[in-house]
Design a protein around this motif. Structure first.
Motif, mmCIF file in Angstrom:
data_model
loop_
_atom_site.group_PDB
_atom_site.id
_atom_site.type_symbol
_atom_site.label_atom_id
_atom_site.label_comp_id
_atom_site.label_asym_id
_atom_site.label_seq_id
_atom_site.Cartn_x
_atom_site.Cartn_y
_atom_site.Cartn_z
ATOM 1 N N ALA A 1 121.405 -28.341 86.353
ATOM 2 C CA ALA A 1 120.096 -27.688 86.336
ATOM 3 C C ALA A 1 120.214 -26.267 86.851
ATOM 4 O O ALA A 1 119.641 -25.322 86.275
ATOM 5 N N GLU A 2 120.991 -26.114 87.906
ATOM 6 C CA GLU A 2 121.182 -24.801 88.553
ATOM 7 C C GLU A 2 121.903 -23.853 87.596
ATOM 8 O O GLU A 2 121.532 -22.685 87.463
ATOM 9 N N MET B 1 124.558 -20.400 82.572
ATOM 10 C CA MET B 1 126.019 -20.566 82.666
ATOM 11 C C MET B 1 126.402 -22.012 82.339
ATOM 12 O O MET B 1 125.581 -22.913 82.461
ATOM 13 N N GLU B 2 127.653 -22.170 81.997
ATOM 14 C CA GLU B 2 128.196 -23.521 81.874
ATOM 15 C C GLU B 2 129.090 -23.772 83.086
ATOM 16 O O GLU B 2 129.672 -22.835 83.621
ATOM 17 N N VAL B 3 129.189 -25.024 83.465
ATOM 18 C CA VAL B 3 130.087 -25.360 84.560
ATOM 19 C C VAL B 3 131.098 -26.377 84.060
ATOM 20 O O VAL B 3 130.718 -27.373 83.444
ATOM 21 N N SER B 4 132.367 -26.133 84.338
ATOM 22 C CA SER B 4 133.376 -27.108 83.915
ATOM 23 C C SER B 4 133.348 -28.303 84.863
ATOM 24 O O SER B 4 133.047 -28.175 86.054
ATOM 25 N N GLN C 1 119.738 -22.555 84.807
ATOM 26 C CA GLN C 1 118.883 -21.456 85.253
ATOM 27 C C GLN C 1 119.623 -20.125 85.192
ATOM 28 O O GLN C 1 119.047 -19.095 84.883
ATOM 29 N N CYS C 2 120.909 -20.158 85.537
ATOM 30 C CA CYS C 2 121.713 -18.934 85.517
ATOM 31 C C CYS C 2 122.212 -18.622 84.118
ATOM 32 O O CYS C 2 122.808 -17.566 83.898
#
Lengths: 171, 104
Positions: free
Chosen positions: A70-71, A77-80, A74-75
């Motif tokens: 979720a965070e 971005m993708e997170v691995s 908002q930015c």
């Protein structure tokens, strides 16, 4: 003569070694048995504890994944995935440390239960964090009395309604 | 109105309870070995009783942990953005980790 001289010490030595071995085995036997029993019991306990910890850690990770995604959304971005796992493990360790801190703070205050003040105190190194937690704490406090008041008001109203209902048949 | 995703306070409670139970058991063992000769009375059982937690305190702890995760992601996102990538990788986390751990 020489043979005899050699024989005696040798035989004594062998005897001594024999008794020592026997003693050693005798002495060693009982503690090893106890150790084994104690070790077995504690190992079972440890395994249980570890499985519980693993379960909690996995549940914690699920929560972390939803928060992190979720965070990140908002930015924009993708997170691995490994990064989220890493952050989750860090947060879990942080939670364990936090639990120790909270317990100590509560004990120092002479309490058996952890308070909101203890949580705020645990973040005292960071002013921003303290203010954030303080405002969250005030929000929680503000919400609770309202609920109680509402309940009281509702109960009063209900009481009046009930009284009214009771009166209506009379009139 | 608040739809913010956060940690489940019950989950936090269980983590805390586990840690406290472990510590209480350790303390109980230590006191048993210390107080073998002297008085083994109500004091040891009282002291080895685990700690309780307030419901609001748990919510606040959940918020603290949530802000930890959120802060980690946001800081890593800033670094990733500065490097011109759209995915947060290990190197970005490595860059922000020291300051993050100092801040919490």
């Amino acid at each position: 003569m020489t043979q005899r001289r050699f024989d005696r010490p040798l035989s004594r030595a062998s005897f001594a070694i024999g008794t020592e071995l026997a003693n050693a085995t005798m002495l060693n036997n009982s503690p090893t048995m106890e150790d084994l029993d104690g070790g077995m019991a504690s190992e079972v306990e440890r395994e249980e504890e570890e499985s519980v910890t693993h379960l909690l850690r996995d549940r914690f990770r699920l929560c972390t994944i939803s928060i992190a995604e979720a965070e990140a959304k908002q930015c924009g971005m993708e997170v691995s995935q490994p990064i989220i796992t890493c952050i989750s493990d860090l947060a879990f360790k942080f939670a364990e440390q936090l639990s120790k801190d909270l317990e100590l703070f509560a004990q120092h205050a002479g309490r058996k239960s952890v308070n909101m003040e203890d949580v705020i105190l645990s973040a005292h190194r960071n002013d921003h964090l303290t203010t954030l937690l303080r405002s969250f704490c005030n929000d929680l406090k503000a919400r609770e009395p309202n609920l109680e008041r509402k309940r009281k008001k509702n109960s009063r109203k209900e009481g009046r309604v009930a009284q009214g209902l009771l009166r209506t048949p009379d009139t | 109105m608040e739809k913010e995703i956060t940690f489940d306070p019950d989950l936090i409670h269980e983590i805390f309870k586990l840690a406290w139970k472990r510590k209480a058991a350790e303390r109980g063992k230590n006191e048993l070995s210390e107080n073998m000769e002297s008085e083994v009375g109500a004091s040891s059982s009282k002291r080895s009783r685990p700690t309780f937690a307030n419901a609001n305190a748990l919510k606040l702890s959940a918020e603290l942990l949530r802000s930890f995760v959120a802060e980690a992601i946001q800081r890593a996102a800033t670094i990733a953005e500065a490097e011109g990538s759209t995915k947060i990788e290990a190197t970005h986390l490595e860059r922000i980790l020291p300051q993050l751990l100092l801040d919490f």
